[in-house]
Design a protein around this motif. Structure first.
Motif, PDB file in Angstrom:
ATOM      1  N   PHE A  36       0.843  -1.202   0.000  1.00  0.00           N
ATOM      2  CA  PHE A  36       0.000   0.000   0.000  1.00  0.00           C
ATOM      3  C   PHE A  36       0.869   1.240   0.000  1.00  0.00           C
ATOM      4  O   PHE A  36       1.931   1.278   0.621  1.00  0.00           O
ATOM      5  CB  PHE A  36      -0.927   0.045   1.230  1.00  0.00           C
ATOM      6  N   ASP A  37       0.406   2.276  -0.735  1.00  0.00           N
ATOM      7  CA  ASP A  37       1.000   3.614  -0.657  1.00  0.00           C
ATOM      8  C   ASP A  37      -0.152   4.615  -0.695  1.00  0.00           C
ATOM      9  O   ASP A  37      -1.133   4.412  -1.406  1.00  0.00           O
ATOM     10  CB  ASP A  37       1.948   3.859  -1.850  1.00  0.00           C
ATOM     11  N   ARG A  38      -0.010   5.687   0.073  1.00  0.00           N
ATOM     12  CA  ARG A  38      -1.111   6.663   0.104  1.00  0.00           C
ATOM     13  C   ARG A  38      -1.181   7.470  -1.180  1.00  0.00           C
ATOM     14  O   ARG A  38      -2.186   8.133  -1.450  1.00  0.00           O
ATOM     15  CB  ARG A  38      -0.952   7.589   1.312  1.00  0.00           C
ATOM     16  N   GLY A 172      10.057   3.434 -11.178  1.00  0.00           N
ATOM     17  CA  GLY A 172       9.939   4.779 -11.725  1.00  0.00           C
ATOM     18  C   GLY A 172       9.918   5.917 -10.728  1.00  0.00           C
ATOM     19  O   GLY A 172       9.575   7.042 -11.087  1.00  0.00           O
ATOM     20  N   ARG A 173      10.300   5.688  -9.501  1.00  0.00           N
ATOM     21  CA  ARG A 173      10.330   6.774  -8.515  1.00  0.00           C
ATOM     22  C   ARG A 173      11.672   7.499  -8.602  1.00  0.00           C
ATOM     23  O   ARG A 173      12.740   6.872  -8.481  1.00  0.00           O
ATOM     24  CB  ARG A 173      10.133   6.185  -7.107  1.00  0.00           C
ATOM     25  N   VAL A 174      11.608   8.815  -8.814  1.00  0.00           N
ATOM     26  CA  VAL A 174      12.836   9.617  -8.813  1.00  0.00           C
ATOM     27  C   VAL A 174      13.300   9.769  -7.366  1.00  0.00           C
ATOM     28  O   VAL A 174      12.483   9.965  -6.454  1.00  0.00           O
ATOM     29  CB  VAL A 174      12.590  11.007  -9.447  1.00  0.00           C
ATOM     30  N   PHE A 187      20.485  11.702  10.073  1.00  0.00           N
ATOM     31  CA  PHE A 187      19.363  10.793  10.330  1.00  0.00           C
ATOM     32  C   PHE A 187      19.234   9.748   9.223  1.00  0.00           C
ATOM     33  O   PHE A 187      18.836   8.616   9.449  1.00  0.00           O
ATOM     34  CB  PHE A 187      18.047  11.564  10.497  1.00  0.00           C
ATOM     35  N   GLU A 188      19.579  10.134   8.004  1.00  0.00           N
ATOM     36  CA  GLU A 188      19.471   9.171   6.894  1.00  0.00           C
ATOM     37  C   GLU A 188      20.557   8.099   6.966  1.00  0.00           C
ATOM     38  O   GLU A 188      20.314   6.953   6.579  1.00  0.00           O
ATOM     39  CB  GLU A 188      19.569   9.900   5.542  1.00  0.00           C
ATOM     40  N   HIS A 189      21.764   8.456   7.432  1.00  0.00           N
ATOM     41  CA  HIS A 189      22.895   7.547   7.181  1.00  0.00           C
ATOM     42  C   HIS A 189      23.686   7.063   8.390  1.00  0.00           C
ATOM     43  O   HIS A 189      24.381   6.056   8.296  1.00  0.00           O
ATOM     44  CB  HIS A 189      23.882   8.204   6.206  1.00  0.00           C
TER      45      HIS A 189
HETATM   46  N1  LIG Z   1      16.147   6.531  -1.077  1.00  0.00           N
HETATM   47  C1  LIG Z   1      17.090   5.712  -0.670  1.00  0.00           C
HETATM   48  O1  LIG Z   1      18.095   5.511  -1.345  1.00  0.00           O
HETATM   49  C2  LIG Z   1      16.944   4.999   0.650  1.00  0.00           C
HETATM   50  C3  LIG Z   1      17.865   4.011   0.951  1.00  0.00           C
HETATM   51  C4  LIG Z   1      17.743   3.332   2.171  1.00  0.00           C
HETATM   52  C5  LIG Z   1      16.725   3.688   3.035  1.00  0.00           C
HETATM   53  N2  LIG Z   1      15.844   4.679   2.730  1.00  0.00           N
HETATM   54  C6  LIG Z   1      14.802   4.994   3.696  1.00  0.00           C
HETATM   55  O2  LIG Z   1      13.583   4.476   3.191  1.00  0.00           O
HETATM   56  C7  LIG Z   1      12.487   5.272   3.614  1.00  0.00           C
HETATM   57  C8  LIG Z   1      11.689   5.664   2.396  1.00  0.00           C
HETATM   58  O3  LIG Z   1      12.538   6.404   1.565  1.00  0.00           O
HETATM   59  P1  LIG Z   1      12.275   6.511   0.010  1.00  0.00           P
HETATM   60  O4  LIG Z   1      13.510   7.031  -0.568  1.00  0.00           O
HETATM   61  O5  LIG Z   1      11.692   5.248  -0.512  1.00  0.00           O
HETATM   62  O6  LIG Z   1      11.167   7.674   0.007  1.00  0.00           O
HETATM   63  P2  LIG Z   1      10.004   7.894  -1.051  1.00  0.00           P
HETATM   64  O7  LIG Z   1       9.491   9.260  -0.797  1.00  0.00           O
HETATM   65  O8  LIG Z   1      10.444   7.548  -2.416  1.00  0.00           O
HETATM   66  O9  LIG Z   1       8.915   6.820  -0.621  1.00  0.00           O
HETATM   67  C9  LIG Z   1       8.117   6.926   0.521  1.00  0.00           C
HETATM   68  C10 LIG Z   1       6.726   6.512   0.133  1.00  0.00           C
HETATM   69  O10 LIG Z   1       5.938   6.421   1.303  1.00  0.00           O
HETATM   70  C11 LIG Z   1       4.637   6.887   0.989  1.00  0.00           C
HETATM   71  N3  LIG Z   1       4.007   7.291   2.238  1.00  0.00           N
HETATM   72  C12 LIG Z   1       4.352   8.305   3.070  1.00  0.00           C
HETATM   73  N4  LIG Z   1       3.544   8.324   4.130  1.00  0.00           N
HETATM   74  C13 LIG Z   1       2.683   7.303   3.988  1.00  0.00           C
HETATM   75  C14 LIG Z   1       1.613   6.820   4.776  1.00  0.00           C
HETATM   76  N5  LIG Z   1       1.279   7.408   5.930  1.00  0.00           N
HETATM   77  N6  LIG Z   1       0.921   5.739   4.340  1.00  0.00           N
HETATM   78  C15 LIG Z   1       1.253   5.160   3.164  1.00  0.00           C
HETATM   79  N7  LIG Z   1       2.254   5.578   2.366  1.00  0.00           N
HETATM   80  C16 LIG Z   1       2.969   6.634   2.780  1.00  0.00           C
HETATM   81  C17 LIG Z   1       4.871   8.043   0.028  1.00  0.00           C
HETATM   82  O11 LIG Z   1       3.717   8.303  -0.740  1.00  0.00           O
HETATM   83  C18 LIG Z   1       6.037   7.522  -0.788  1.00  0.00           C
HETATM   84  O12 LIG Z   1       5.625   6.879  -1.968  1.00  0.00           O
HETATM   85  C19 LIG Z   1      13.096   6.441   4.385  1.00  0.00           C
HETATM   86  O13 LIG Z   1      13.012   6.183   5.741  1.00  0.00           O
HETATM   87  C20 LIG Z   1      14.542   6.462   3.936  1.00  0.00           C
HETATM   88  O14 LIG Z   1      15.380   6.922   4.972  1.00  0.00           O
HETATM   89  C21 LIG Z   1      15.924   5.331   1.542  1.00  0.00           C
END
Ligand SMILES: NC(=O)c1ccc[n+]([C@@H]2O[C@H](COP(=O)([O-])OP(=O)(O)OC[C@H]3O[C@@H](n4cnc5c(N)ncnc54)[C@H](O)[C@@H]3O)[C@@H](O)[C@H]2O)c1
Length: 384
Positions: A36-38, A172-174, A187-189
């Motif tokens: 699920f995604d919102r 396809g997510r940027v 916080f990320e790393h």
């Molecule tokens: N981007 C990276 O390279 C990476 C790598 C490792 C870890 N992470 C971690 O992964 C997590 C997600 O990062 P991301 O890069 O995928 O972000 P993103 O923004 O691409 O994806 C997050 C998704 O969560 C959805 N979302 C947000 N709130 C929601 C809710 N309440 N209910 C349902 N869906 C919801 C958003 O619509 C979005 O599609 C973060 O905690 C980040 O630190 C990211």
């Protein structure tokens, strides 16, 4: 052999594709029931890419009795809300990092999970990777003698000047630059280093930290809401006198090394984001020739250690270099066998607390006395 446990993925963004790619490596432990995604468009794209079953709402996922573990891959601001809702629904949770944006919020989630008798666990899980286990195994075997220091870098280069618009996940997510900048690189790393240091040396007792915004304008349009530190450095004191220096930035040139210094030499994990990263052992240079080699021909001074087992898969070329699902699989095995997860809620709270101190040192005394703690982490069964 136990039946695979049902999992639901909540949040189908950039990192969800990496988790999804790694799922087949854990088919004996995990069965994806639904996603699920919102954001409906994101959900459509993810389902179209991977062919998974979709839920119409978060509540529908939480009401599904086939789901034992909710894998929370939402953005950091949503982590606590989604995790809290899942706990209230009686689900075990594996959350992407950070578990929450403050230690206080993380501790509340831990207490809620305990009260509901469910398990709570958090990324990152690279400490369960082949490289980290190899370095840790070498430490246990006394290969570098008594440990004195550790240096860890999580510098990512000038991300705001990189062409990150072209970083696109499989569905396809940027790459979500805005969220990354606003959450902050620490916080990320920081967890990618803190989890390994915690496994090796136990809880951090004191932290002396500095953080700053070196580049306020990251050329994001519209401008960022918050100027979150893009540089931090912290000195972490562990028991037994071990001190670690951890640096995080999205400014300094790319460097993801961890070096652990002992009386008889030092160990280096060259890339914390790669489970197959080389682990190099270097002896402390003593004589004139070996000091010269260390300075002029450093590649001759080290010996690459064989990894304690072959990595499960080869990353790179559009494939993740980390097995993102390994932490979820670890939680599933812990549930199935009635043991604690190596990445349990105490560990996750501790990592969150130390990370908060590193990113926002002004909120704490200096040096900050770390309040949280955790029991020793067990090595992986396959690591000597
Ligand atoms: N981007 C990276 O390279 C990476 C790598 C490792 C870890 N992470 C971690 O992964 C997590 C997600 O990062 P991301 O890069 O995928 O972000 P993103 O923004 O691409 O994806 C997050 C998704 O969560 C959805 N979302 C947000 N709130 C929601 C809710 N309440 N209910 C349902 N869906 C919801 C958003 O619509 C979005 O599609 C973060 O905690 C980040 O630190 C990211």
């Amino acid at each position: 052999m136990n039946e695979p446990l049902g999992i639901a993925i909540i949040g189908c963004g950039y990192v969800a594709d990496s988790y999804r790619y790694c799922l087949p490596f854990h088919g004996d432990r995990l069965r994806l029931v639904g996603v699920f995604d919102r954001d409906p468009q994101r959900l459509d794209a993810f389902v179209a890419c991977w062919g998974d079953t979709r839920y119409a709402s978060l509540q529908q996922a939480l009401d599904d009795p086939a789901v034992r573990i909710v894998v929370n891959l939402t953005c950091p601001e949503s982590h606590a809300d989604v995790t809290r809702a899942a706990i209230s629904a009686g689900k075990n949770v594996y959350s992407e990092k950070p578990l929450a944006l403050t230690m206080r919020q993380a501790a509340e989630l831990r207490d809620a999970a305990r009260a509901a008798d469910v398990r709570l666990s958090s990324a990152p899980c690279n400490v369960l990777g082949e490289s980290a286990q190899t370095a840790w195994s070498a430490l246990r075997a006394g290969r570098i003698g008594k440990v004195r220091l550790a240096y860890a870098e999580l510098d990512d280069g000038m991300i705001h000047r990189a062409n990150y618009q072209s970083w696109v996940s499989r569905s396809g997510r940027v790459w979500p630059a805005r969220g990354e900048f606003e959450t902050g690189c620490t916080f990320e790393h920081a967890g990618y280093a803190l989890t390994i240091l915690g496994a090796m040396f136990g809880p951090v007792r004191r932290v002396t930290a500095f953080a700053s915004v070196q580049v306020a304008d990251k050329k994001v349009s519209p401008p960022l809401h918050a100027a979150t530190p893009d540089f931090s450095v912290g000195l972490l004191e562990f028991d037994d006198g071990v001190v670690a220096r951890l640096t995080n930035s999205v400014v300094a040139p790319y460097d993801h090394r961890m070096r652990i210094v002992g009386d008889d030499g030092h160990l280096e994990i060259t890339e914390l984001w790669d489970y197959a990263s080389p682990v190099v052992l270097r002896r402390a240079a003593q004589g004139r020739i070996s000091r010269l080699i260390e300075r002029r021909l450093p590649w001759l001074a080290g010996r690459r250690l064989p990894l304690v087992r072959p990595p499960l898969f080869a990353g790179g070329r559009g494939r993740p270099t980390m097995d993102f699902m390994r932490g979820v699989s670890e939680l599933a095995d812990a549930l199935a066998t009635g043991r604690n997860s190596r990445l349990d809620e105490d560990f996750a709270v501790h990592i969150t607390e130390v990370t908060e101190i590193l990113q926002f040192p002004g909120r704490f005394a200096s040096p900050a006395i770390v309040q949280s703690s955790f029991s020793p982490i067990a090595k992986m069964d396959w690591a000597p």
